[in-house]
Design a protein around this motif. Structure first.
Motif, PDB file in Angstrom:
ATOM      1  N   THR A   1      -1.278   6.161  -5.753  1.00  0.00           N
ATOM      2  CA  THR A   1      -1.968   6.404  -4.485  1.00  0.00           C
ATOM      3  C   THR A   1      -2.002   7.895  -4.189  1.00  0.00           C
ATOM      4  O   THR A   1      -1.363   8.703  -4.869  1.00  0.00           O
ATOM      5  CB  THR A   1      -1.247   5.674  -3.340  1.00  0.00           C
TER       6      THR A   1
ATOM      7  N   SER B   1      -0.576   9.187  -1.692  1.00  0.00           N
ATOM      8  CA  SER B   1       0.797   9.534  -1.298  1.00  0.00           C
ATOM      9  C   SER B   1       1.637   9.901  -2.515  1.00  0.00           C
ATOM     10  O   SER B   1       2.446  10.835  -2.468  1.00  0.00           O
ATOM     11  CB  SER B   1       1.446   8.366  -0.548  1.00  0.00           C
ATOM     12  N   ASP B   2       1.458   9.156  -3.631  1.00  0.00           N
ATOM     13  CA  ASP B   2       2.192   9.471  -4.858  1.00  0.00           C
ATOM     14  C   ASP B   2       1.860  10.880  -5.334  1.00  0.00           C
ATOM     15  O   ASP B   2       2.759  11.664  -5.687  1.00  0.00           O
ATOM     16  CB  ASP B   2       1.848   8.464  -5.962  1.00  0.00           C
TER      17      ASP B   2
ATOM     18  N   THR C   1      -2.519   5.229   1.195  1.00  0.00           N
ATOM     19  CA  THR C   1      -1.810   4.203   0.420  1.00  0.00           C
ATOM     20  C   THR C   1      -2.739   3.413  -0.494  1.00  0.00           C
ATOM     21  O   THR C   1      -2.351   2.380  -1.023  1.00  0.00           O
ATOM     22  CB  THR C   1      -1.105   3.216   1.374  1.00  0.00           C
ATOM     23  N   GLN C   2      -3.934   3.904  -0.690  1.00  0.00           N
ATOM     24  CA  GLN C   2      -4.903   3.193  -1.529  1.00  0.00           C
ATOM     25  C   GLN C   2      -4.829   3.714  -2.958  1.00  0.00           C
ATOM     26  O   GLN C   2      -4.789   4.917  -3.198  1.00  0.00           O
ATOM     27  CB  GLN C   2      -6.311   3.419  -0.964  1.00  0.00           C
ATOM     28  N   SER C   3      -4.787   2.805  -3.939  1.00  0.00           N
ATOM     29  CA  SER C   3      -4.781   3.208  -5.341  1.00  0.00           C
ATOM     30  C   SER C   3      -6.127   3.831  -5.704  1.00  0.00           C
ATOM     31  O   SER C   3      -7.178   3.312  -5.337  1.00  0.00           O
ATOM     32  CB  SER C   3      -4.505   2.000  -6.244  1.00  0.00           C
TER      33      SER C   3
ATOM     34  N   GLN D   1       7.321   2.842  -5.403  1.00  0.00           N
ATOM     35  CA  GLN D   1       5.947   3.302  -5.239  1.00  0.00           C
ATOM     36  C   GLN D   1       4.972   2.304  -5.830  1.00  0.00           C
ATOM     37  O   GLN D   1       3.929   2.003  -5.252  1.00  0.00           O
ATOM     38  CB  GLN D   1       5.761   4.671  -5.906  1.00  0.00           C
TER      39      GLN D   1
ATOM     40  N   ALA E   1       2.001   0.070  -3.941  1.00  0.00           N
ATOM     41  CA  ALA E   1       0.593   0.051  -4.355  1.00  0.00           C
ATOM     42  C   ALA E   1       0.134  -1.367  -4.661  1.00  0.00           C
ATOM     43  O   ALA E   1      -1.020  -1.731  -4.447  1.00  0.00           O
ATOM     44  CB  ALA E   1       0.411   0.930  -5.589  1.00  0.00           C
TER      45      ALA E   1
ATOM     46  N   SER F   1      -7.439  -2.062   5.927  1.00  0.00           N
ATOM     47  CA  SER F   1      -6.819  -0.748   5.882  1.00  0.00           C
ATOM     48  C   SER F   1      -5.923  -0.562   7.100  1.00  0.00           C
ATOM     49  O   SER F   1      -6.042  -1.249   8.105  1.00  0.00           O
ATOM     50  CB  SER F   1      -7.892   0.336   5.848  1.00  0.00           C
TER      51      SER F   1
END
Length: 652
Positions: free
Chosen positions: A63, A65-66, A92-94, A424, A428, A435
């Motif tokens: 994501t 965030s990652d 937080t979306q892949s 993590q 995901a 959303s």
């Protein structure tokens, strides 16, 4: 005070609070200037560090965030950057490879997406454990033959467990609820082959369709797959599914045609059916060995083992170096009341010894003891040897890789890094139907209802399989299923407290809440449902989800009447003298008026209904009546009054 050593202008000022600064240490202003130089205004004025060609590796399915964690920025800034680049995404979306490519080009980073296996290699190499270098450095003289690892696969109730019983002379089926294998077990048996005693390691994977993930994992660690097909039943859906897993893993297949002693058995039909899936028997000119067996009668079991060894010798080079640190896979893990966390591991390379510091997934510890499939203590386990390991600090997950670390500290660090990566990945993977930005609005409008679940099971493989199966239940976008916690072992007070706080239901799979915990759950109204067989849990949860759906209604026409004459009444207003054309007109029913096929008004109510001078509750088709529509008086001759009701549509 002005000029003394303790004064503000004295020598202390050069080193302390005074006018100078410590030599070699940057001032706040210099640091701020350097940071601002690192930052460059991106599209839309968003400031993020420039990468200057730096390579950043992220796991597939990562994501924003990652990625933000990797470059130490606020994820919200990256959301803005993507927005100005024409890409809509949440933190937080892949993201796919193309989106990461666009983002990397804009920010000056070379973003490389890696598989979990590659990420694992990079993690281990950061601790000076280089799997690739060790594999490349293997000398032929160090390699020794190892036993083949065999997975038994096939459709439910085709006799896989009975076949293993016949092979290892152990009755496992009696302990399985519903006769369905629900755990992964690993066993090693010995047989005579060409005057030599040879060992074969068997992995018994469950046959129920819900255990697809575990069965797939079995195919990944195996050398040869035995596909069990019942001679009286033929090829079934899970037979094909198991076959696909084995073929996807590029694993040689030996077909065991079981139940040849049963009435109606037709082994030739099985051979013909499997030709459609590129499994052609040797007698038909193919390369796949078919063996007709009867697990209950013990018929041709030796022939099956011989076929496995012949296939291994002909198609595979099964050798490994036993004289190095062990590497392998955790086949299964559970929490034992007396022994603590217990992991069944399959050694793939090297030798595992008592006292080794190991890390299996996010669990680590020293090997306190090792047991074989008979419960006998062993001091060393070589390649292809399955053993139960005691001494881990927590329950490993089925399918986790394990390595021997140089010391306890390194093992703990690797485990912590793996745990962070798994956290993590699970975030995901979490199923989000809407959303985060839309959540509050949707809840306010009553569009989303959520069923929170807490899963507890006796072994980690069962919990994982149950989670995968539940997340595949699809009842539309109106209902959200969230698994807020999962674990191995009995249902604890912490689980019950979490369920109370989140209005969750606890699913106990072969585990229970006992004593005080059960009393607390009962007193606080926490629902705990116990299941011994997985498909019962799936069925109940699916029904619960359907029950949470808001009811859907359809309009059903109940009657229609044509206005023939209009009567004026000082008391009731206009009364429509009508002839009922179809159905039944009832007092209190909802009604609409159409004029020349066009709807004049809706949501009216039949407030009065008369036959001659009598008040009536309903009038059937073919009869005349007077209809009063309350305060609505805009009616004309030849208008049509239609009554209807809203009926709930049953969910399927």
């Amino acid at each position: 005070r002005g000029g003394g050593p303790r004064g503000r202008g004295g020598t202390q000022g050069a080193f302390g609070r005074g006018g100078g600064r410590v030599r070699g240490r940057k001032s706040k202003r210099a640091k701020r200037q350097e940071f601002e130089q690192m930052q460059a205004p991106a599209i839309g004025g968003v400031k993020v560090p420039r990468g200057n060609g730096q390579t950043i590796t992220v796991r597939r399915g990562a994501t924003l965030s990652d990625f933000a964690d990797k470059i130490n920025v606020d994820p919200a800034a990256l959301v803005q950057v993507l927005f100005h680049l024409g890409e809509m995404a949440t933190a937080t979306q892949s993201l796919d490879e193309d989106t990461f490519g666009v983002l990397g080009t804009e920010l000056g980073y070379d973003i490389r997406l890696v598989s979990p296996e590659e990420e694992e290699r990079e993690l281990l190499s950061s601790f000076n454990i280089d799997l690739d270098a060790e594999a490349a450095a293997e000398d032929e003289e160090n390699l020794r033959p190892r036993p083949p690892v065999v997975t038994v696969m096939g459709h439910v109730d085709h006799g896989k467990t009975a076949l293993l019983d016949a092979i290892r002379q152990a009755d496992v089926a009696q302990g399985e609820a519903g006769g369905i294998t629900q755990h992964i077990g690993a066993y090693q048996v010995r047989t005579r082959h060409e005057d030599d005693e040879r060992a074969i390691t068997f992995i018994d994977t469950p046959g129920h369709e819900a255990f697809t993930a575990m069965r797939a994992r079995g195919a990944k660690v195996t050398d040869i797959a035995i596909l069990v097909v019942a001679a009286d039943d033929g090829v079934m859906p899970q037979t094909i599914e198991a076959l696909n897993h084995a073929q996807a893993a590029d694993v040689p297949i030996v077909v065991a045609v079981n139940k040849v002693d049963v009435e109606g058995a037709n082994p030739q039909k099985v051979r013909q059916q499997l030709t459609e899936y590129d499994l052609i028997a040797e007698e038909y000119g193919g390369e796949t060995m078919f063996v007709d067996v009867s697990a209950k009668q013990g018929q041709n079991i030796e022939d099956l083992l011989e076929a496995v060894l012949l296939t291994a010798d002909a198609a595979l080079d099964l050798r490994a170096n036993p004289n190095k640190d062990a590497r392998g896979v955790a086949i299964e893990a559970n929490l034992d009341k007396g022994r603590g966390p217990v992991a069944t591991v399959l050694v793939q390379q090297g030798s595992l010894q008592v006292g080794d510091a190991i890390v299996a997934g996010a669990a680590y510890g020293r090997v306190r003891a090792m047991l074989d499939e008979h419960g006998t203590t062993v001091q060393e386990a070589g390649p292809s040897r399955p053993v139960q390991v005691l001494g881990l600090d927590s329950v490993a997950r089925a399918g986790d890789t394990f390595v021997v670390a140089p010391d306890d500290r390194t093992a703990r660090q690797i485990a912590e890094k793996r745990e962070a990566a798994d956290r993590q990945a699970s975030l995901a993977k979490a199923r989000k139907r809407i959303s985060l930005e839309d959540l509050n609005e949707a809840l306010a409008q009553g569009k989303v209802e959520t069923l929170n679940l807490i899963l507890k099971g006796d072994v980690s493989g069962s919990v994982e399989a149950l989670e995968d199966a539940l997340l595949q239940i699809d009842v539309g976008d109106e209902v959200d299923l969230r698994i807020i916690d999962r674990g191995v072992g009995a249902i604890t007070l912490n689980n019950i407290n979490l369920a109370m706080a989140s209005d969750a239901i606890i699913i106990g799979f072969n585990v229970r809440a006992e004593g005080q915990n059960a009393e607390v759950a009962d007193r606080e109204g926490v629902e705990i449902r116990y299941y011994p067989v997985i498909y019962q849990a799936i069925e109940d949860i699916e029904n619960a989800l359907k029950g949470m759906l808001k009811p859907e209604y359809e309009e059903v026409e109940t009657g229609s009447a044509e206005i023939r004459e209009i009567f004026r009444s000082s008391k009731f207003g206009n009364v429509a003298g009508s002839l009922v054309r179809s159905g039944t007109i009832r007092r209190g029913a909802k009604a609409r008026i159409t004029r020349d096929g066009v709807v004049v008004t809706e949501s009216l109510e039949i407030s009065g209904l008369r036959r001659f001078k009598d008040d009536v509750t309903e009038v059937r088709d073919g009869f005349e009546c007077g209809i009063n529509l309350g305060s609505f008086n805009d009616i004309q001759v030849d208008d049509v009054i239609t009554t209807y009701e809203m009926r709930e549509i049953p969910r399927t």
